[in-house]
Design an enzyme around this catalytic site. Structure first.
Site, PDB file in Angstrom:
ATOM      1  N   THR A  24     -18.905  32.839 -10.734  1.00  0.00           N
ATOM      2  CA  THR A  24     -18.303  33.301 -11.984  1.00  0.00           C
ATOM      3  C   THR A  24     -16.896  33.853 -11.803  1.00  0.00           C
ATOM      4  OG1 THR A  24     -19.386  35.450 -11.716  1.00  0.00           O
ATOM      5  CG2 THR A  24     -20.508  33.821 -13.069  1.00  0.00           C
ATOM      6  N   CYS A  25     -16.611  34.480 -10.671  1.00  0.00           N
ATOM      7  CA  CYS A  25     -15.276  35.035 -10.469  1.00  0.00           C
ATOM      8  C   CYS A  25     -14.220  33.941 -10.417  1.00  0.00           C
ATOM      9  CB  CYS A  25     -15.226  35.863  -9.180  1.00  0.00           C
ATOM     10  SG  CYS A  25     -16.010  37.484  -9.342  1.00  0.00           S
ATOM     11  N   PHE A  26     -14.644  32.751 -10.002  1.00  0.00           N
ATOM     12  CA  PHE A  26     -13.678  31.667  -9.825  1.00  0.00           C
ATOM     13  C   PHE A  26     -13.891  30.540 -10.828  1.00  0.00           C
ATOM     14  CE2 PHE A  26     -14.562  33.701  -5.711  1.00  0.00           C
ATOM     15  CZ  PHE A  26     -13.322  34.270  -5.496  1.00  0.00           C
ATOM     16  N   ASP A  73     -20.194  36.498  -5.941  1.00  0.00           N
ATOM     17  CA  ASP A  73     -20.604  36.633  -7.342  1.00  0.00           C
ATOM     18  C   ASP A  73     -21.252  35.353  -7.820  1.00  0.00           C
ATOM     19  OD1 ASP A  73     -17.862  35.636  -9.379  1.00  0.00           O
ATOM     20  OD2 ASP A  73     -18.238  35.104  -7.301  1.00  0.00           O
TER      21      ASP A  73
END
Length: 392
Positions: free
Chosen positions: A340-342, A390
């Protein structure tokens, strides 16, 4: 704050995720979910539109401020929400808020009309409007002399007083005159507050009193939200927006723009012409409904709505082929993995649209936590787990 900049770091207690952006977006999503959830009303800041309870009219899926939430803690929380709305406006981290037009109009001090009132509380609006119909019918009835119209009106209307119900369903006594004063509780039979009966002479005044109360019912809560927004965005700038524009800037597009998403997608170790990529887009467009698309977006990016325009994306969506599935004779046994962070998705080369739909749907509905515990790897084997902090 510039676009894409985080105002704070997020840590979920008891979970291993490290905030590189995904936890931050997830926190915004969870705040909105908590504000708008019937099953766990921990924060009494918003209530469903009265039209939902009445099962009539528009905006039955929307939420309105709780006009009874006036304690100092409530006011500070409304101000905090206003600050988060300001952050969403400036940094493009959309809030999944489902608020009706009247709320956005009040925030930017746009004109609120009776149609806006009706769009959230058709019952209260119609009860006042019905009096006009009764009065018109009496005037048109040649059998009722002019000097008997008041009595005929009383007979047809019955005992009706200057009162209405607020958004939580509690009776509120309206003051005769300009209708700006209201007393919670409606003034029961033993109340010391004098109740004014609706009559032939004052029914227009009553209708105006209901309209004014409904148009100003959330003033305390809206003022608090506006003060919070002004801490982040100069309030004078909000006057540049229409209510539709301010809603879109704060909340993003409710309906997913898949064409925009395609333009903002890049591919690593795969190509747009690959069969599993083609069926991925087919699944997103034809198999998923809007609620499932929102779940999918939360799975891959920690938010449930896309930005409004390409310039609002702080990164492109990245699709990769899941390498561990490539080494297996049965890629259909693998689940997709999201970072999700990327804003990235590792997708196995599923053999068919049906298989992909089943596996992805299972993942987005059952893997909601953002964690470093490699839950997906435990299901599929250690080799499928990536190295991100994440991942789903």
């Amino acid at each position: 704050l510039d676009q894409g900049v985080r105002a704070f770091l997020v840590e979920f207690r008891g979970e291993g995720g490290e905030d590189v952006g995904g936890l931050y977006r997830e926190a915004f999503h969870l705040i909105c979910k908590e504000l708008q959830h019937d099953e766990f009303r921990l924060l009494p800041l918003f209530v469903p539109c009265p039209n939902k309870k009445a099962d009539a009219g528009e905006n039955r899926d929307k939420w309105v401020p709780n006009s009874e939430s006036t304690e100092p803690l409530h006011i500070s929380l409304f101000e905090l929400l206003g600050k988060l709305m300001g952050l969403a406006l400036r940094t493009k981290n959309s809030l999944n808020l489902d608020l009706p037009p009247i709320v956005w109009k009040l925030i930017i001090r746009d004109k609120v009309t009776d149609a806006d009132v009706e769009s959230i509380d058709v019952t209260a609006f119609n009860s006042a409007l019905d009096l006009a119909g009764v009065a018109s019918a009496i005037r048109a009835d040649a059998s009722v002399p002019k000097d008997k119209r008041a009595l005929e009106f009383e007979n047809r209307v019955g005992k009706q007083f200057f009162e209405t119900r607020n958004v939580v369903g509690r009776k509120v006594l309206l003051a005769a005159g300009d209708g700006t004063n209201a007393v919670p509780g409606g003034g029961g039979d033993d109340s010391e507050v004098k109740k004014t009966r609706v009559s032939w002479d004052n029914w227009r005044e009553y209708r105006g009193a209901v309209s004014r109360f409904k148009r100003t019912e959330f003033d305390v809560q809206i003022d608090s939200m506006r003060r919070g927004m002004a801490c982040v965005v100069p309030f004078a700038l909000l006057g540049m927006f229409t209510w539709e524009e301010i809603e879109r800037e704060v909340c993003g597009e409710r309906k997913m723009n898949i064409d925009l998403l395609k333009k903002m997608t890049k591919y690593e170790n795969c190509f747009a012409s690959d069969q599993h990529i083609k069926i991925f887009w087919e699944m997103l467009e034809d198999r998923f409904n809007e609620a499932e698309r929102a779940l999918w977006l939360k799975f891959v990016w920690g938010r449930s709505r896309l930005p409004v325009r390409a310039a609002d994306f702080d990164m492109k969506f990245c699709i990769q082929t899941l390498r561990s599935a490539e080494e297996s004779p049965n890629p259909d046994a693998f689940l997709p993995i999201a970072h999700t962070c990327f804003f990235s998705l590792q997708l196995p080369r599923y053999s068919s649209l049906d298989v992909m739909h089943k596996r992805v749907l299972w993942a987005i509905t059952n893997c909601e936590s953002i964690d470093a515990d490699f839950a997906a790897g435990e299901i599929q084997g250690p080799s499928t787990a990536g190295d991100s902090d994440d991942e789903h």
